[in-house]
Scaffold this active site. Structure first.
Site, PDB file in Angstrom:
ATOM      1  N   SER A 129       0.814  -1.215   0.000  1.00  0.00           N
ATOM      2  CA  SER A 129       0.000   0.000   0.000  1.00  0.00           C
ATOM      3  C   SER A 129       0.849   1.268   0.000  1.00  0.00           C
ATOM      4  CB  SER A 129      -0.870  -0.009   1.261  1.00  0.00           C
ATOM      5  OG  SER A 129      -1.360   1.271   1.545  1.00  0.00           O
ATOM      6  N   GLU A 131       0.261   3.567   1.863  1.00  0.00           N
ATOM      7  CA  GLU A 131       0.401   3.933   3.281  1.00  0.00           C
ATOM      8  C   GLU A 131       1.785   3.562   3.818  1.00  0.00           C
ATOM      9  OE1 GLU A 131      -1.737   5.410   5.873  1.00  0.00           O
ATOM     10  OE2 GLU A 131      -2.356   6.264   3.988  1.00  0.00           O
ATOM     11  N   TYR A 153      -1.331   0.176  10.624  1.00  0.00           N
ATOM     12  CA  TYR A 153      -1.686  -0.405   9.320  1.00  0.00           C
ATOM     13  C   TYR A 153      -0.486  -0.297   8.373  1.00  0.00           C
ATOM     14  CZ  TYR A 153      -3.558  -0.878   4.639  1.00  0.00           C
ATOM     15  OH  TYR A 153      -3.741  -1.266   3.327  1.00  0.00           O
ATOM     16  N   ASN A 182      -4.523   4.559  -3.376  1.00  0.00           N
ATOM     17  CA  ASN A 182      -5.968   4.396  -3.109  1.00  0.00           C
ATOM     18  C   ASN A 182      -6.733   4.094  -4.392  1.00  0.00           C
ATOM     19  OD1 ASN A 182      -4.725   6.169  -1.085  1.00  0.00           O
ATOM     20  ND2 ASN A 182      -6.767   6.230  -0.181  1.00  0.00           N
ATOM     21  N   PHE A 192     -14.655   4.191   4.269  1.00  0.00           N
ATOM     22  CA  PHE A 192     -13.592   4.956   3.603  1.00  0.00           C
ATOM     23  C   PHE A 192     -14.164   6.280   3.094  1.00  0.00           C
ATOM     24  CE2 PHE A 192     -12.630   0.462   3.381  1.00  0.00           C
ATOM     25  CZ  PHE A 192     -11.366   0.434   3.949  1.00  0.00           C
ATOM     26  N   GLU A 285      -1.352  11.680  10.680  1.00  0.00           N
ATOM     27  CA  GLU A 285      -1.972  11.724   9.347  1.00  0.00           C
ATOM     28  C   GLU A 285      -0.911  11.563   8.256  1.00  0.00           C
ATOM     29  OE1 GLU A 285      -4.179  11.198   7.089  1.00  0.00           O
ATOM     30  OE2 GLU A 285      -5.657  12.757   7.558  1.00  0.00           O
TER      31      GLU A 285
HETATM   32  P1  NDP Z   1     -11.578  -4.553   1.854  1.00  0.00           P
HETATM   33  O1  NDP Z   1     -11.553  -3.979   3.226  1.00  0.00           O
HETATM   34  O2  NDP Z   1     -12.706  -4.233   0.938  1.00  0.00           O
HETATM   35  O3  NDP Z   1     -11.485  -6.156   1.960  1.00  0.00           O
HETATM   36  C1  NDP Z   1     -10.675  -6.764   2.909  1.00  0.00           C
HETATM   37  C2  NDP Z   1     -10.840  -8.260   2.805  1.00  0.00           C
HETATM   38  O4  NDP Z   1     -10.029  -8.867   3.824  1.00  0.00           O
HETATM   39  C3  NDP Z   1     -12.277  -8.758   3.032  1.00  0.00           C
HETATM   40  O5  NDP Z   1     -12.530  -9.846   2.185  1.00  0.00           O
HETATM   41  C4  NDP Z   1     -12.254  -9.210   4.485  1.00  0.00           C
HETATM   42  O6  NDP Z   1     -13.164 -10.219   4.791  1.00  0.00           O
HETATM   43  C5  NDP Z   1     -10.847  -9.780   4.557  1.00  0.00           C
HETATM   44  N1  NDP Z   1     -10.393  -9.872   5.939  1.00  0.00           N
HETATM   45  C6  NDP Z   1     -10.153  -8.849   6.799  1.00  0.00           C
HETATM   46  N2  NDP Z   1      -9.750  -9.312   7.990  1.00  0.00           N
HETATM   47  C7  NDP Z   1      -9.724 -10.670   7.866  1.00  0.00           C
HETATM   48  C8  NDP Z   1      -9.427 -11.725   8.751  1.00  0.00           C
HETATM   49  N3  NDP Z   1      -9.047 -11.493  10.016  1.00  0.00           N
HETATM   50  N4  NDP Z   1      -9.505 -12.991   8.297  1.00  0.00           N
HETATM   51  C9  NDP Z   1      -9.888 -13.235   7.028  1.00  0.00           C
HETATM   52  N5  NDP Z   1     -10.200 -12.280   6.132  1.00  0.00           N
HETATM   53  C10 NDP Z   1     -10.122 -11.011   6.553  1.00  0.00           C
HETATM   54  O7  NDP Z   1     -10.189  -4.158   1.201  1.00  0.00           O
HETATM   55  P2  NDP Z   1      -9.823  -3.834  -0.348  1.00  0.00           P
HETATM   56  O8  NDP Z   1     -10.464  -4.827  -1.206  1.00  0.00           O
HETATM   57  O9  NDP Z   1     -10.029  -2.387  -0.582  1.00  0.00           O
HETATM   58  O10 NDP Z   1      -8.245  -4.054  -0.312  1.00  0.00           O
HETATM   59  C11 NDP Z   1      -7.667  -5.335  -0.584  1.00  0.00           C
HETATM   60  C12 NDP Z   1      -6.249  -5.362  -0.029  1.00  0.00           C
HETATM   61  O11 NDP Z   1      -5.482  -4.346  -0.653  1.00  0.00           O
HETATM   62  C13 NDP Z   1      -6.133  -5.120   1.469  1.00  0.00           C
HETATM   63  O12 NDP Z   1      -5.038  -5.901   1.923  1.00  0.00           O
HETATM   64  C14 NDP Z   1      -5.775  -3.644   1.576  1.00  0.00           C
HETATM   65  O13 NDP Z   1      -5.066  -3.397   2.761  1.00  0.00           O
HETATM   66  C15 NDP Z   1      -4.915  -3.486   0.339  1.00  0.00           C
HETATM   67  N6  NDP Z   1      -4.897  -2.164  -0.254  1.00  0.00           N
HETATM   68  C16 NDP Z   1      -6.073  -1.545  -0.599  1.00  0.00           C
HETATM   69  C17 NDP Z   1      -6.049  -0.330  -1.236  1.00  0.00           C
HETATM   70  C18 NDP Z   1      -7.299   0.386  -1.622  1.00  0.00           C
HETATM   71  O14 NDP Z   1      -7.230   1.586  -1.899  1.00  0.00           O
HETATM   72  N7  NDP Z   1      -8.442  -0.290  -1.697  1.00  0.00           N
HETATM   73  C19 NDP Z   1      -4.760   0.326  -1.574  1.00  0.00           C
HETATM   74  C20 NDP Z   1      -3.589  -0.432  -1.197  1.00  0.00           C
HETATM   75  C21 NDP Z   1      -3.677  -1.639  -0.562  1.00  0.00           C
HETATM   76  P3  NDP Z   1     -14.633  -9.873   5.390  1.00  0.00           P
HETATM   77  O15 NDP Z   1     -15.464  -9.485   4.189  1.00  0.00           O
HETATM   78  O16 NDP Z   1     -15.058 -11.152   5.997  1.00  0.00           O
HETATM   79  O17 NDP Z   1     -14.448  -8.758   6.361  1.00  0.00           O
HETATM   80  P1  GDR Z   2      -6.798   5.701   3.514  1.00  0.00           P
HETATM   81  O1  GDR Z   2      -8.345   5.848   3.136  1.00  0.00           O
HETATM   82  O2  GDR Z   2      -6.552   5.944   4.953  1.00  0.00           O
HETATM   83  O3  GDR Z   2      -6.021   6.513   2.526  1.00  0.00           O
HETATM   84  O4  GDR Z   2      -6.556   4.129   3.278  1.00  0.00           O
HETATM   85  P2  GDR Z   2      -9.548   6.646   3.820  1.00  0.00           P
HETATM   86  O5  GDR Z   2     -10.560   6.812   2.761  1.00  0.00           O
HETATM   87  O6  GDR Z   2      -9.983   6.018   5.102  1.00  0.00           O
HETATM   88  O7  GDR Z   2      -8.880   8.070   4.187  1.00  0.00           O
HETATM   89  C1  GDR Z   2      -8.372   8.928   3.192  1.00  0.00           C
HETATM   90  C2  GDR Z   2      -8.119  10.306   3.790  1.00  0.00           C
HETATM   91  O8  GDR Z   2      -9.355  10.941   4.106  1.00  0.00           O
HETATM   92  C3  GDR Z   2      -9.235  11.570   5.364  1.00  0.00           C
HETATM   93  N1  GDR Z   2     -10.567  11.737   5.957  1.00  0.00           N
HETATM   94  C4  GDR Z   2     -11.394  10.750   6.314  1.00  0.00           C
HETATM   95  N2  GDR Z   2     -11.256   9.398   6.227  1.00  0.00           N
HETATM   96  C5  GDR Z   2     -12.296   8.633   6.649  1.00  0.00           C
HETATM   97  N3  GDR Z   2     -12.184   7.298   6.531  1.00  0.00           N
HETATM   98  N4  GDR Z   2     -13.422   9.175   7.174  1.00  0.00           N
HETATM   99  C6  GDR Z   2     -13.609  10.536   7.309  1.00  0.00           C
HETATM  100  O9  GDR Z   2     -14.625  11.004   7.779  1.00  0.00           O
HETATM  101  C7  GDR Z   2     -12.534  11.354   6.840  1.00  0.00           C
HETATM  102  N5  GDR Z   2     -12.366  12.709   6.770  1.00  0.00           N
HETATM  103  C8  GDR Z   2     -11.167  12.924   6.238  1.00  0.00           C
HETATM  104  C9  GDR Z   2      -8.326  10.635   6.153  1.00  0.00           C
HETATM  105  O10 GDR Z   2      -7.801  11.324   7.294  1.00  0.00           O
HETATM  106  C10 GDR Z   2      -7.296  10.299   5.091  1.00  0.00           C
HETATM  107  O11 GDR Z   2      -6.317  11.289   5.023  1.00  0.00           O
HETATM  108  C11 GDR Z   2      -7.063   3.468   2.126  1.00  0.00           C
HETATM  109  C12 GDR Z   2      -7.340   1.999   2.525  1.00  0.00           C
HETATM  110  O12 GDR Z   2      -7.981   1.362   1.444  1.00  0.00           O
HETATM  111  C13 GDR Z   2      -6.040   1.281   2.835  1.00  0.00           C
HETATM  112  O13 GDR Z   2      -6.314  -0.117   3.012  1.00  0.00           O
HETATM  113  C14 GDR Z   2      -5.087   1.455   1.642  1.00  0.00           C
HETATM  114  O14 GDR Z   2      -3.869   0.805   1.891  1.00  0.00           O
HETATM  115  C15 GDR Z   2      -4.864   2.930   1.375  1.00  0.00           C
HETATM  116  O15 GDR Z   2      -6.111   3.536   1.077  1.00  0.00           O
HETATM  117  C16 GDR Z   2      -3.938   3.156   0.184  1.00  0.00           C
END
Ligand code: NDP
Ligand code: GDR
Length: 333
Positions: A129, A131, A153, A182, A192, A285
């Site tokens: 990520s 992050e 994280y 993201n 999110f 942050e």
């Molecule tokens: P989601 O939060 O939508 O999905 C997470 C998945 O992980 C779900 O299927 C969830 O299962 C599963 N999971 C979480 N905890 C556990 C656990 N303890 N045991 C088994 N399964 C678990 O994430 P995304 O699809 O957005 O992201 C996919 C991956 O990519 C993650 O690793 C995330 O950190 C990473 N990532 C995401 C980014 C983004 O912007 N979306 C950017 C960079 C990295 P359940 O449905 O049962 O909760």
């Molecule tokens: P992020 O996503 O932390 O980048 O992680 P998120 O959408 O939670 O936050 C993005 C930015 O928005 C600001 N923010 C808020 N965030 C949330 N969730 N709720 C609020 O009300 C709010 N107001 C402002 C946050 O402070 C932050 O700066 C996502 C996840 O998908 C991770 O798993 C993944 O690795 C990274 O993107 C890349």
């Protein structure tokens, strides 16, 4: 030739659902790891893959249990393994550091170890990520940029990245790290910020609420479309040699801009509805993320296609439709 077999952890999540669709379109046999409770509550917990259930094999396992992960890898004998499961919500990682580190680090380690023992030729993808960059010393960030994570994280993802690299170097496994910025979609979780905004705008447009509480509006992110990002994951595992790739759009926008565009697309002014809430600020942050995906472009032939405005409009249109409001205006952008 027999069909390729893919094992996807996190198949119920945003990315897992798009990746399963992509691999099915390429005629893969799909195995997915889900929590035991998901099988008992499919309506709710398998909602993103409901339309795929007759074409995937689900295995109940726990990321916290090496024995259960080992059994799934042994049974599935995958050619490719996509490790997407994680506690993925950064905010929550401040509330519960321990379970975030445990699930994200140990889960990755268990899976790598099981693949090494039971399917050593399997190609492995780790969901790293942006992050991991955290308070990055340079902008834009690329594969050489130093990691300075700002949350448990981020720390857990750095550990997963290093474990993956180490299994590649020490044991010769085909193990690749995606460093994905993201990526969003109408399937994004409601916690999110992007989905919180588009679903909030839709409820305001439907008259169900009038205010939307947000935290740090000045944070900037590089937001792309999830459907395109899972293609990059697949491309990484088709290379001759494994490597690590930044996947990003190369554009950055603030949370405020996202809100402004989403409210405007519904004919509303964000300033009339957004309420700042200091309790939603994070203890530490990540202020600015902007990715340089030129290696992915050069070596994978991958580049982002969906513009920021298209992304906001697509997400808003889906949320408006869920409120039975025509999205004709929202999709025009
Ligand atoms: P989601 O939060 O939508 O999905 C997470 C998945 O992980 C779900 O299927 C969830 O299962 C599963 N999971 C979480 N905890 C556990 C656990 N303890 N045991 C088994 N399964 C678990 O994430 P995304 O699809 O957005 O992201 C996919 C991956 O990519 C993650 O690793 C995330 O950190 C990473 N990532 C995401 C980014 C983004 O912007 N979306 C950017 C960079 C990295 P359940 O449905 O049962 O909760
Ligand atoms: P992020 O996503 O932390 O980048 O992680 P998120 O959408 O939670 O936050 C993005 C930015 O928005 C600001 N923010 C808020 N965030 C949330 N969730 N709720 C609020 O009300 C709010 N107001 C402002 C946050 O402070 C932050 O700066 C996502 C996840 O998908 C991770 O798993 C993944 O690795 C990274 O993107 C890349």
């Amino acid at each position: 030739m027999s069909r390729k077999r893919a094992l996807i952890t996190g198949i119920t999540g945003q990315d897992g659902s798009y990746l399963a669709e992509l691999l099915l379109s390429k005629d893969y046999e799909i195995h997915g790891v889900v929590r035991r409770v998901a099988i008992e509550d499919p309506e709710h917990r398998l909602s993103r893959i409901r339309h795929l259930l007759d074409r995937v094999t689900l295995h109940a396992a726990s990321l916290e249990s090496y024995a259960s992960i080992h059994s799934v890898v042994e049974a599935a004998q995958p050619d490719e393994c996509y490790h997407l499961a994680a506690q993925s919500f950064v905010t929550y990682s401040f509330d519960d550091e321990f379970s975030t580190l445990n699930t994200n680090i140990n889960g990755t380690h268990y899976l790598l170890s099981a693949v090494k023992r039971m399917a050593p030729r399997c190609r492995f993808y780790f969901a790293g990520s942006s992050e991991m960059f955290g308070a990055a010393a340079e902008t834009p960030q690329n594969e050489q940029t130093r990691f300075r994570p700002r949350s448990c994280y981020g720390i857990s993802k750095v550990a997963g990245y290093e474990l993956t690299r180490n299994y590649r170097e020490a044991y010769g496994m085909f193990a690749a790290n995606g460093i994905l910025f993201n990526h969003e979609s109408p399937r994004r979780g409601y916690e999110f910020v992007t989905r919180k905004i588009t679903s909030g705008v839709a409820k305001i447009a439907a008259g169900k609420q009038s205010k939307l509480a947000l935290g740090n509006l000045s944070a900037r992110r590089d937001w792309g479309h999830a459907r395109e990002y899972v293609e990059a994951m697949w491309l990484m595992l088709q290379r001759e040699q494994p490597d690590d790739y930044v996947v990003a759009t190369g554009e950055t926008h603030s949370v405020e801009e996202f809100a402004q565009v989403a409210f405007a697309a519904a004919g509303l002014d964000w300033r009339d509805h957004v309420v700042p809430n200091p309790t939603l600020f994070r203890p530490a942050e990540v202020h600015l993320l902007l990715g340089d995906a030129s290696r992915a472009n050069r070596e994978l032939g991958w580049s982002a296609k969906t513009s920021f405005h298209q992304l906001v409009h697509e997400m808003l249109a889906a949320d408006l439709e869920a409120q039975n409001i025509s999205s004709a205006g929202a999709t025009a952008g």
